[in-house]
Design a protein around this motif. Structure first.
Motif, mmCIF file in Angstrom:
data_model
loop_
_atom_site.group_PDB
_atom_site.id
_atom_site.type_symbol
_atom_site.label_atom_id
_atom_site.label_comp_id
_atom_site.label_asym_id
_atom_site.label_seq_id
_atom_site.Cartn_x
_atom_site.Cartn_y
_atom_site.Cartn_z
ATOM 1 N N THR A 107 -6.483 2.847 3.663
ATOM 2 C CA THR A 107 -6.908 2.881 5.440
ATOM 3 C C THR A 107 -6.831 1.538 5.862
ATOM 4 O O THR A 107 -6.319 1.073 6.777
ATOM 5 N N ASP A 108 -7.474 0.379 4.928
ATOM 6 C CA ASP A 108 -7.709 -0.717 5.401
ATOM 7 C C ASP A 108 -6.751 -1.583 4.303
ATOM 8 O O ASP A 108 -6.778 -2.823 4.836
ATOM 9 N N GLU A 109 -5.927 -1.134 3.418
ATOM 10 C CA GLU A 109 -4.800 -1.986 2.703
ATOM 11 C C GLU A 109 -5.603 -3.132 2.076
ATOM 12 O O GLU A 109 -5.174 -4.169 1.972
ATOM 13 N N VAL A 110 -6.742 -2.802 1.521
ATOM 14 C CA VAL A 110 -7.500 -3.682 0.548
ATOM 15 C C VAL A 110 -7.366 -3.417 -0.781
ATOM 16 O O VAL A 110 -7.148 -2.450 -1.384
ATOM 17 N N THR B 59 0.695 -1.220 -0.053
ATOM 18 C CA THR B 59 0.098 0.024 0.048
ATOM 19 C C THR B 59 0.830 1.390 0.044
ATOM 20 O O THR B 59 0.440 2.144 -0.642
ATOM 21 N N GLN C 46 -12.854 -1.796 -4.406
ATOM 22 C CA GLN C 46 -13.686 -1.192 -3.427
ATOM 23 C C GLN C 46 -13.626 0.521 -3.645
ATOM 24 O O GLN C 46 -14.635 1.231 -3.782
ATOM 25 N N SER C 47 -12.322 1.101 -3.031
ATOM 26 C CA SER C 47 -12.475 2.460 -3.331
ATOM 27 C C SER C 47 -10.783 2.666 -2.898
ATOM 28 O O SER C 47 -10.252 1.843 -2.230
ATOM 29 N N LYS C 48 -10.486 3.994 -3.387
ATOM 30 C CA LYS C 48 -9.155 4.314 -2.884
ATOM 31 C C LYS C 48 -8.881 4.362 -1.400
ATOM 32 O O LYS C 48 -7.875 4.164 -0.692
ATOM 33 N N ARG C 49 -9.991 4.982 -0.622
ATOM 34 C CA ARG C 49 -9.938 5.275 0.840
ATOM 35 C C ARG C 49 -9.753 4.037 1.404
ATOM 36 O O ARG C 49 -8.774 3.580 2.244
ATOM 37 N N LYS C 50 -10.368 2.927 1.085
ATOM 38 C CA LYS C 50 -10.192 1.616 1.544
ATOM 39 C C LYS C 50 -8.877 0.755 1.290
ATOM 40 O O LYS C 50 -8.316 0.135 2.273
ATOM 41 N N ALA C 51 -8.385 1.182 0.026
ATOM 42 C CA ALA C 51 -7.083 0.765 -0.312
ATOM 43 C C ALA C 51 -6.084 1.341 0.671
ATOM 44 O O ALA C 51 -5.141 0.476 0.997
#
Length: 666
Positions: A612-615, A100, A605-610
């Motif tokens: 903050t949640d390392e998705v 990330t 899912q989204s840039k934010r989740k990528a």
């Protein structure tokens, strides 16, 4: 240039006048025997390096976040490099964080610097890890190529750190890393080396059409393409309609606005490109006052939003521009009967009193019978208000600086097709007849088919665009540029008709059907694909076709690999509206020095989740072909070009030694 040798001397030494002119120009760049020899040695060595990794993407349709993430993670290759180095020494959680950080260094650093208790130690560990990932990412390139990819501010430092460490240099390396931290440059260095890794893992990017429409951020996709270090584009039908709109073709402008309204993306036109849609809104509110325009409610509008002021206005604008588009298209169809598009002239087939239309001998009831701007006696005539509106919109598109910049990129980086490294890339199809022969199409009085047809369409588009401020010079070119969007024999469209009117105004599924060109049946056949490859000068035994345009219905068991591995369809549904059909969220075809790999992506899912949640996007890689020996630069199109350069340099050396060309420096 004045030459000092007479023709007899030239012939005696086996040089033509043209060759000698070229060699004298080449001598300006390589002015000594030594400089020419050094370049030959350099080029010969490059031929034996592994080829760079190519990534193939298609049908982006404005999905910038997904597109951007795929570029940042190199279709999963960043994580693969991390695992190569750290699979057995770091936990999965730590590897996720490192990945990330490489994808989104600025954003991830902002979070980490707030959370980390011992930031100095974290910097020291992370810098070493990033250097290791950078080292394995750069290992197959020349130092010269790697240096060119380096960020300028840190090029010397990165160059030093990429050298293999040894006991004698260990303290030297430690000192460099500590100095980066001590002078408060660790943050900036992490950002720089992360982007350096991203760049190394995509040596060349191929985009096989349809950047525009459906999704909300085509402008951001184009911004990213403009910044990319090595990219080519094969135009899709959704690209060509924007290109035609930027050329000032009014029917195409109406089509672009209609599609933007259909997917509730008018913000792309207004905010991103500054196109003034207020005149259209004013016209639509007045002309369609009291009309619910139900068939024109934007797609995927939540039920609770249908009655909102915004959706009501968008629906009216949608219907208004659709009617204008049909009128403007009729001008082209009437002017160019050789296009054979008379079946798209439907406004004169309507019985306005009964609210029905006659199609193929069948009288069908319209689901929307309100046509306040159509004169039944002259249905294709624009009202005075529509004429004024069309002209205002034409001016806005023609003189939009940002749009014109993006369209110029499509012309400079793009074409109707590309043959590169034994792969034939095109978005839609190569028009075929029912017998499997190349379909002959008449363009401006001449017949074309196969490769010649694609070349002619390419030429027509360039002439139309670069004479856009003088439309009278290229009237027929402009008509055929519009035709590429929806014409039956367009290689970008590939269908016998675009049933736009039928989809809006009729509920009959039969008349809404859009039959495809015979290509789409025959592309499953290996012999048909081999025939197409030969037409474009490629060896069918070693070459492939790479296609987009038609989503692969993975959830129904359809395979992207066709014709016994001769053809790949890589439209897997990056565009969200298609994901219900495909069941996945896109493909990347990856061609490295060992193999062809098809990466199948899960929805982003989204840039934010990528961050903050390392998705991450989960990418399943499937090997399609594996080379028996590693593919080198010498086996590629670049290798062919390098050999030509070596040949010319050897000729220059010979000319130096014979005294036919003067050495420029002593």
């Amino acid at each position: 240039m004045v030459l000092d040798y007479d023709k007899d001397d030239l012939l005696k030494n086996n040089y033509s006048e043209d060759e000698l002119r070229y060699l004298n120009l080449l001598a300006e760049k390589f002015p000594t025997v030594q400089s020419a020899c050094t370049e030959i040695i350099n080029l010969e060595s490059i031929l034996n390096l592994p080829k760079g990794t190519e990534h193939f993407l298609t049908d982006i349709h404005g999905e910038y976040e997904t597109f951007s993430h795929i570029l940042r993670n190199a279709s999963g290759m960043v994580r693969k490099k991390i695992d190569t180095v750290y699979q057995y020494s770091l936990t999965e959680k730590t590897r996720n964080q490192l990945a990330t950080l490489i994808y989104y260094p600025e954003e991830k650093l902002e979070i980490i610097t707030k959370e980390e208790d011992d930031l100095q130690s974290w910097y020291a560990i992370t810098l070493r890890r990033l250097i290791e990932v950078a080292r394995v990412s750069a290992d197959k390139y020349t130092r010269s190529k790697v240096r060119k990819a380096m960020p300028q501010d840190f090029s010397y430092v990165i160059d030093e750190l990429l050298n293999e460490p040894n006991a004698k240099k260990e303290k030297y390396f430690d000192c460099i890393i500590q100095s980066i931290i001590d002078v408060d440059r660790a943050h900036h260095f992490i950002v720089a080396i992360s982007k350096f890794i991203q760049r190394l893992l995509i040596d060349r990017l191929h985009i096989i059409g349809d950047i525009f429409d459906r999704g909300p951020y085509a402008d951001k996709v184009m911004d990213a393409i403009q910044k990319h270090h090595s990219v080519d584009i094969q135009w899709g039908n959704h690209d060509i309609v924007w290109m035609a709109a930027a050329t000032g073709i009014r029917a195409s402008i109406a089509a672009v606005i209609r599609l933007s309204a259909r997917y509730n993306n008018l913000d792309t036109l207004e905010d991103a490109y500054g196109i003034n849609l207020m005149p259209l809104a004013t016209f639509a509110m007045k002309a369609y006052k009291g009309d619910p325009c139900e068939a024109f409610i934007p797609k995927n509008t939540p039920p609770e939003n249908v009655g909102s002021t915004h959706i009501k206005l968008t629906s009216k604008m949608h219907k208004a521009i659709m009617v204008i588009e049909m009128k403007l298209a009729s001008e082209i169809i009437h002017r160019s009967p050789e296009m054979g598009m008379e079946d798209r002239l439907l406004l004169d087939k309507i019985n306005y009193e009964k609210g029905t239309i006659l199609i193929d001998g069948r009288e069908l009831e319209l689901n929307d019978k309100s046509f306040p701007t159509i004169d039944p006696k002259d249905p294709y005539k624009l009202t005075d208000e529509e004429k004024e509106l069309a002209e205002k919109l034409r001016f806005s598109f023609l003189y939009c600086e940002k749009l014109q910049s993006h369209i110029k990129t499509l012309f400079s980086k793009g074409s109707t097709y590309m043959a590169y490294n034994s792969n034939l890339l095109f978005h839609g199809c190569i028009p075929l007849d029912d017998k499997g022969d190349f379909k002959e199409v008449i363009l401006q009085g001449n017949k074309y088919k196969g490769k010649a047809l694609c070349d002619q369409f390419d030429l027509i588009c360039r002439r139309a665009y670069f004479n856009r401020e003088h439309p009278e010079r290229t009237c027929k070119d402009r008509d055929y540029m519009w035709y590429l969007w929806s014409g039956a024999d367009s290689p970008l469209f590939g269908k016998k008709k675009m049933a736009t009117f039928e989809r809006y105004f009729l509920d009959d599924k039969e008349v809404q059907k859009e039959d495809s060109n015979a290509y789409y049946k025959l592309r499953d056949d290996k012999d048909s694909c081999s025939k197409i490859l030969r037409e474009f000068g490629l060896d069918p035994e070693t070459s492939h076709i790479v296609n987009g345009h038609v989503p692969v219905k993975v959830k129904k068991g359809e395979s992207p690999v066709k014709a016994e591995g001769k053809l790949f369809v890589i439209d897997g549904g990056m565009s969200k509206p298609y994901q219900k059909v495909t069941g996945i969220a896109g493909y990347t075809l990856i061609y490295d020095s060992y193999s062809l790999i098809l990466a199948e992506h899960t929805p982003f899912q989204s840039k934010r989740k990528a961050i903050t949640d390392e998705v991450d996007i989960v990418s399943t890689r499937n090997m399609i072909e594996h080379a028996t020996k590693r593919i080198c630069v010498g086996d590629t199109d670049i290798g062919t070009s390098i050999r030509e350069q070596i040949c010319n340099l050897n000729r220059l050396l010979e000319a130096y030694r014979k005294g036919v060309v003067k050495v420029k420096k002593i």
